[in-house]
Design a protein around this motif. Structure first.
Motif, PDB file in Angstrom:
ATOM      1  N   HIS A 106      34.431  42.101  46.841  1.00 32.21           N
ATOM      2  CA  HIS A 106      35.749  41.504  46.723  1.00 32.21           C
ATOM      3  C   HIS A 106      35.947  40.459  47.812  1.00 32.21           C
ATOM      4  N   ILE A 107      36.638  39.431  47.451  1.00 33.25           N
ATOM      5  CA  ILE A 107      37.060  38.468  48.458  1.00 33.25           C
ATOM      6  C   ILE A 107      38.575  38.422  48.431  1.00 33.25           C
ATOM      7  N   ASN A 108      39.158  38.272  49.577  1.00 33.17           N
ATOM      8  CA  ASN A 108      40.606  38.254  49.687  1.00 33.17           C
ATOM      9  C   ASN A 108      41.067  36.833  49.981  1.00 33.17           C
ATOM     10  N   THR A 117      43.352  39.630  45.410  1.00 37.54           N
ATOM     11  CA  THR A 117      42.028  40.229  45.504  1.00 37.54           C
ATOM     12  C   THR A 117      41.265  39.936  44.222  1.00 37.54           C
ATOM     13  N   ILE A 118      40.105  39.331  44.358  1.00 41.63           N
ATOM     14  CA  ILE A 118      39.324  38.907  43.203  1.00 41.63           C
ATOM     15  C   ILE A 118      37.978  39.615  43.203  1.00 41.63           C
ATOM     16  N   ASP A 119      37.621  40.234  42.095  1.00 43.35           N
ATOM     17  CA  ASP A 119      36.335  40.900  41.952  1.00 43.35           C
ATOM     18  C   ASP A 119      35.295  39.855  41.584  1.00 43.35           C
ATOM     19  N   TRP A 127      40.777  39.277  37.040  1.00 42.39           N
ATOM     20  CA  TRP A 127      40.899  38.144  37.954  1.00 42.39           C
ATOM     21  C   TRP A 127      42.273  37.517  37.775  1.00 42.39           C
ATOM     22  N   GLU A 128      42.883  37.130  38.876  1.00 38.01           N
ATOM     23  CA  GLU A 128      44.166  36.431  38.781  1.00 38.01           C
ATOM     24  C   GLU A 128      44.293  35.442  39.926  1.00 38.01           C
ATOM     25  N   PHE A 133      45.437  34.738  34.694  1.00 41.45           N
ATOM     26  CA  PHE A 133      44.672  35.968  34.851  1.00 41.45           C
ATOM     27  C   PHE A 133      43.671  36.118  33.704  1.00 41.45           C
ATOM     28  N   ASP A 134      42.641  36.936  33.964  1.00 40.99           N
ATOM     29  CA  ASP A 134      41.614  37.221  32.961  1.00 40.99           C
ATOM     30  C   ASP A 134      41.257  38.699  33.077  1.00 40.99           C
ATOM     31  N   LEU A 135      41.391  39.432  31.971  1.00 38.10           N
ATOM     32  CA  LEU A 135      41.107  40.863  31.931  1.00 38.10           C
ATOM     33  C   LEU A 135      40.068  41.120  30.860  1.00 38.10           C
ATOM     34  N   ASP A 136      38.970  41.775  31.246  1.00 34.24           N
ATOM     35  CA  ASP A 136      37.856  42.004  30.327  1.00 34.24           C
ATOM     36  C   ASP A 136      37.451  43.470  30.385  1.00 34.24           C
TER      37      ASP A 136
END
Length: 240
Positions: A106-108, A117-119, A127-128, A133-136
């Motif tokens: 993760h990067i903040n 917080t992005i994975d 991701w947002e 945002f993107d949800l998978d």
């Protein structure tokens, strides 16, 4: 061509091949070939490839287990119960995930006082950033709470799993927002606040789309344009 469109084309071709095999299984010309087994294997191969792309060892092990059960006799496993075979493949997939699975990194990012917080582990599940945002979700059960200020664009992609999404705490950009929803053969539930004004453009295949409650009819509220693509799964929209 988008990723979801390519995926839908592959799934569509697999379903056509599945249907052809079922028809040929009733024909007198292919009695020596196990057409029904071949039809199921086509679907399992598609699932395996999708899970291979997702780098999910557990997801890959399940279609392999199903295909092994279909050809137990040919593989010399006729005396083994199918439940034992499936359990063995699930354990193999879990073991490989523990050995080779990559930990999430993760990067903040701090921007304008807001922390996101992005994975970034290969392919982000969620991701947002800046109203987008993107949800998978590919396989398994997952619940996601989305809380975004001034949402502009979002993407929800559910392949074979069970996904529940809540928008409580989200506000919509004054100019409106676009929401792309793609559900393959899974189960998707989306909960909107009843204050949201949403228009739906639905493309439904062999699945089912259910509406529960009504969205806001207040024309002063920003509009969310929801583009919904449902294959063989079930989508439930709730306004609460």
């Amino acid at each position: 061509m988008t990723k979801s469109k390519i995926r839908n084309i592959i799934r569509g071709l697999a379903l056509i091949a599945f249907a052809v095999c079922l028809l040929l299984s009733r024909s007198n010309y292919f009695t020596e070939f196990p057409m029904v087994k071949m039809a199921v294997c086509i679907i399992m191969v598609v699932v395996f490839v999708e899970q291979l792309i997702e780098r999910s060892f557990l997801g890959m092990s399940i279609p392999l287990g199903v295909m092994t059960c279909l050809f137990q006799s040919e593989l010399g496993l006729g005396d083994i119960h199918f439940a034992i075979i499936m359990l063995a493949f699930v354990l193999i997939g879990a073991g490989l995930s523990m050995i080779f699975g990559k930990k999430s990194h993760h990067i903040n990012i701090v921007r304008d006082g807001d922390s996101h917080t992005i994975d970034v582990s290969g392919k982000a599940e969620y991701w947002e950033d800046e109203g987008n945002f993107d949800l998978d979700n590919s396989l398994g059960s997952r619940t996601q709470y989305i809380k975004i200020n001034d949402m502009k664009k979002g993407s929800i992609d559910n392949a074979l799993g069970q996904l529940t999404v809540y928008f409580n705490g989200t506000t919509v950009d004054p100019n409106g927002a676009v929401l792309d929803i793609d559900n393959g053969m899974g189960s998707l539930s989306v909960y909107f606040p009843k204050e949201f004004r949403v228009s739906f453009n639905c493309d439904n295949g062999m699945g089912k789309i259910n509406m529960h409650g009504e969205c806001s009819q207040d024309m002063s509220q920003p509009l969310i344009k929801a583009n919904v693509d449902n294959g063989m799964g079930t989508i439930d929209f709730y306004f609460e």
